[in-house]
Design an enzyme around this catalytic site. Structure first.
Site, PDB file in Angstrom:
ATOM      1  N   CYS B  84       0.820  -1.224   0.000  1.00 35.03           N
ATOM      2  CA  CYS B  84       0.000   0.000   0.000  1.00 35.03           C
ATOM      3  C   CYS B  84       0.848   1.266   0.000  1.00 35.03           C
ATOM      4  O   CYS B  84       0.318   2.368  -0.154  1.00 35.03           O
ATOM      5  CB  CYS B  84      -0.924  -0.001   1.209  1.00 35.03           C
ATOM      6  SG  CYS B  84      -1.951  -1.476   1.266  1.00 35.03           S
ATOM      7  N   HIS B 334      -9.249   3.797  -1.318  1.00 36.53           N
ATOM      8  CA  HIS B 334      -7.875   3.273  -1.191  1.00 36.53           C
ATOM      9  C   HIS B 334      -7.491   2.494  -2.460  1.00 36.53           C
ATOM     10  O   HIS B 334      -7.408   1.272  -2.455  1.00 36.53           O
ATOM     11  CB  HIS B 334      -7.794   2.395   0.060  1.00 36.53           C
ATOM     12  CG  HIS B 334      -6.426   1.888   0.388  1.00 36.53           C
ATOM     13  ND1 HIS B 334      -5.262   2.450  -0.098  1.00 36.53           N
ATOM     14  CD2 HIS B 334      -6.025   0.848   1.177  1.00 36.53           C
ATOM     15  CE1 HIS B 334      -4.222   1.780   0.362  1.00 36.53           C
ATOM     16  NE2 HIS B 334      -4.662   0.801   1.133  1.00 36.53           N
TER      17      HIS B 334
END
Lengths: 386, 386
Positions: B84, B334
């Site tokens: 991420c 996200h």
């Protein structure tokens, strides 16, 4: 820019190995650090080339794995991915990190674990390096892409099937002197020419290998390298990196690969050298035709003359510009993400005079050429032993 | 080191979009270049964060795709992957490339296409950011990992389930002011607290979203930024990057994330600032508990006091340190590889005073915090508007 040198190198044997990603990283990483003769705590950052452990091993975030496996906690560790040039790009970024003054000692490596998967899965993983929507999903594979390139080369120049076979013969023979090589073999030209077709005109021995392996190196300022005084100082005197389209259809031509032209121009200019100054090279022979084209694009031979050069022995171990004395992707093996660093391993080994039976008599300036996909990325580095 | 500023920004809307990778890159990339007001030929290199298009789109080698889609032929374009934190690491490398004097103008972006895949496939792709052999293959998922972290936090301090819910309430409310946000929503605390459990103690609203999206920025020397004179100059005054173990079991503690501590220390030191000097921050709230822990690790609050701060409104839009006024990963969305650059987009937008209805009254110094996996990688950047 600060001068950067290679202070440590290490690689695994290449081939179908029992080791997984953890073990490959552990072996090659520790070898490189040990070869550098430094403490692990001296390493300030790292770069790791990995192509597609996502598909092949369900594993991303390889940077953090390298940190954990080698016990290098809390340092930044960056995975780079640029298809088959993942390792070469890691080297370029590691070089920049030291040259730019961000870190003094940086680890750089590459790893790929492939042979545990079926050919179908590996072929599909490899095809993710081309444009999926517009190429791979329509059935194109890399043998197919480079077969088109070979046909175009035949069209623009002449049929060089025999010369391509000679590339394979030379590389498999070179591999017989490399203990890390996957497929050392004394092949005759007829065997290579008569092998099964993969994608016309490419047959079995025109294609590089599916390989497990890892290679690592430690870079540092040349000042640090000289202070260690352990090995001959091997400086990176030229570093080039260029891109091109992802797709094959986007390219303006197929028999000159623009990314090689641009990346090598940068490296030559930085080094203040021309192609004829290079003593030997490790180049990205993903297919035999590719080695011929690259040898032209790097300026070793005129366009259209690379095939003749192979037959004349100019690229052999005892030729004017030995190419892939390690065996190359063709016979040493092609652990995708590790290939760019394994090329570095060979060049540094030769420049240090540590190549044992395969040592070249003249090895002062070596070049690595690593490209990715259908030459959508290319990294070229020139190294000099002082 | 040369001073580096952000001269252009662009992002797509975040959410379940019809666009594929090509379209996401095209839209956000062109917006950023247009916002910078430069010719495409002025861009000398690029970095692109992408986590796992390998699994999700059968697509690697995204660097070459960016070059082709945006018409930036032959420049080096590097994909970084750090789970991420792929975008934050791209930003760090792009910053280094300009600061180190290698290139004057560099494109940096991130992209992820996720929502076209089933939840099972996305969950499995996400799990490739942890150790596959030792964690994911045994059934661990990220909600499971961060649930363990939350339980440990409860054990060391106290049960903060209510405060976690308040993080969600605030973020979804913040998202109502952001036209790019995926899930703007005026939620009450009871609804959040009563939502279905995902992995105890995390329930539905404790988890960030699955999102398609892309974000890009253009970096240049501050000298160039000032000469363009188009926007308020936004300088990167601090850049930090650190790692940690890939696995959760390798960490020495779970309620302090060492990579955040180390990366933010670097950034604060470079900027000559301390936590109390930061006006607002975009932080990596992959789960609500994570935002609380990060707010402590960044030094905004004492360890164990981050949850109180949420209830007291200190992290709200009108609090002393507004966190995730964009909506954050929780409510803006996200899109894994793009998240680090979308954080940059928000901070630059605020610092320029261009945030429209969500504009903060005091926005001179902003911070981005992006981490990957179980905090195995962390990038922190501090930006200042002049």
């Amino acid at each position: 820019m600060r001068s950067v040198s290679v202070i440590g190198i290490g690689e695994t044997k290449m081939g179908k190995l029992d080791s997984g990603l953890h073990e490959l990283i552990l072996e090659a990483g520790n070898k490189a650090i040990e070869d550098a003769g430094i403490e692990k705590t001296a390493i300030e950052a790292g770069y790791i080339g990995n192509f597609d452990s996502a598909h092949l091993c369900n594993q991303n975030h390889i940077g953090a794995m390298v940190s954990e496996v080698l016990g290098l906690k809390n340092i930044p560790m960056i995975r780079t991915e640029a298809a088959c040039a993942s390792g070469g790009v890691a080297l370029r970024q590691a070089y920049m990190a030291v040259a730019g003054g961000f870190y003094d000692i940086v680890l750089v490596g590459g790893v790929e674990k492939m042979t545990h998967q079926s050919t179908d899965i590996v072929t599909s993983a490899l095809a993710s390096a081309m444009d999926y929507e517009k190429e791979a999903s329509l059935g194109l594979t890399f043998p197919g892409s480079f077969a088109m390139i070979a046909h175009r080369y035949f069209h623009e120049f002449r049929n060089v099937k025999k010369e391509m076979a000679m590339v394979a013969v030379q590389s498999h023979k070179n591999a017989m002197l490399n203990p890390d090589a996957q497929m050392p073999r004394d092949l005759d030209l007829e065997t290579v020419l008569n092998a099964d077709l993969v994608a016309s005109p490419l047959s079995l021995y025109d294609c590089s290998l599916i390989t497990d392996g890892a290679a690592f190196a430690v870079l540092a300022t040349t000042e640090i390298a000289q202070s260690l005084n352990k090995h001959r100082t091997v400086e990176i005197i030229g570093s080039g990196h260029a891109g091109d389209t992802l797709s094959i259809f986007g390219k303006k031509q197929l028999t000159t690969l623009d990314a090689t032209i641009s990346a090598s121009k940068q490296a030559y200019e930085q080094a203040g050298l021309k192609a004829s100054d290079i003593d030997f090279a490790e180049v990205h022979d993903c297919f035999t035709i590719t080695q011929i084209i690259i040898s032209e694009d790097l300026g070793f031979f005129e366009k259209g003359k690379g095939a003749d050069a192979v037959l004349e022995g100019k690229t052999a171990r005892d030729g004017i510009i030995p190419i892939n004395v390690s065996g190359g992707l063709k016979a040493k093996g092609h652990p995708i993400g590790a290939t760019g660093i394994s090329q570095l391993y060979e060049v540094v080994t030769q420049l240090r005079g540590d190549a044992d039976k395969r040592q070249l008599p003249k090895a002062n300036i070596g070049l690595t050429h690593n490209f990715g996909g259908t030459a959508g990325t290319c990294a070229v580095h020139i190294l000099k032993g002082w």
